[in-house]
Design a protein around this motif. Structure first.
Motif, PDB file in Angstrom:
ATOM      1  N   ALA A 160      -4.584   6.302   3.158  1.00 51.45           N
ATOM      2  CA  ALA A 160      -3.965   4.995   2.951  1.00 51.45           C
ATOM      3  C   ALA A 160      -2.453   5.076   3.136  1.00 51.45           C
ATOM      4  N   THR A 170       0.646   3.887  -3.103  1.00 51.73           N
ATOM      5  CA  THR A 170       0.239   5.284  -2.892  1.00 51.73           C
ATOM      6  C   THR A 170       1.371   6.249  -3.239  1.00 51.73           C
ATOM      7  N   MET A 187      -7.672   2.432   1.167  1.00 52.83           N
ATOM      8  CA  MET A 187      -7.286   1.993  -0.170  1.00 52.83           C
ATOM      9  C   MET A 187      -8.474   1.388  -0.908  1.00 52.83           C
ATOM     10  N   ILE A 215       0.839  -1.208   0.000  1.00 54.03           N
ATOM     11  CA  ILE A 215       0.000   0.000   0.000  1.00 54.03           C
ATOM     12  C   ILE A 215       0.868   1.250   0.000  1.00 54.03           C
ATOM     13  N   ILE A 266      -6.346   8.358  -0.741  1.00 55.27           N
ATOM     14  CA  ILE A 266      -4.949   7.985  -0.991  1.00 55.27           C
ATOM     15  C   ILE A 266      -4.052   8.506   0.132  1.00 55.27           C
TER      16      ILE A 266
END
Length: 127
Positions: free
Chosen positions: A83, A41, A111, A37, A80
């Motif tokens: 996340a 991102t 996410m 993640i 975003i």
């Protein structure tokens, strides 16, 4: 003269651990999810300024997917950001398993929300 024992050997023989070894309780699967993640991102943040934009009033919105949907684009950006911060925090506080799990959870939820916003924007564009 009697031979004395080396102080280092005496230390090794008499050494008793005072505390137990602290091993992070997070599994490698959870760390991999947070790392993925975090990477995704970061890549989105690097690529987002490079795509073409259009001005809709006061707001700049990407032409590719979010054309005419400035609120959806801003919600996508906020998701975003959440996340990224959740994944980074989850990797940063690995020694506090409950807090790390909470950070990973809100990172994954953010996410999923970002993905849902992206999918909804692409379906709204086609119809």
């Amino acid at each position: 003269m009697a031979k004395q024992k080396s102080p280092f050997k005496v230390f090794l023989v008499n050494r008793r651990p005072c505390t137990s070894l602290v091993v992070p309780s997070s599994s490698s699967k959870e760390t991999t999810i947070s790392g993925s993640i975090l990477f995704l991102t970061s890549a989105l943040a690097a690529v987002l300024p490079l795509i073409p934009y259009e001005n809709t009033g006061r707001h700049r919105v990407p032409k590719i997917i979010f054309k005419g949907q400035s609120s959806t684009f801003h919600a996508f950006i906020i998701s975003i950001m959440f996340a990224f911060s959740g994944a980074f925090s989850g990797l940063f506080v690995y020694d506090k398993p409950l807090m790390a799990r909470l950070c990973r959870f809100y990172s994954m939820v953010s996410m999923v929300c970002a993905g849902a916003l992206l999918i909804s924007a692409s379906f709204a564009k086609t119809s």
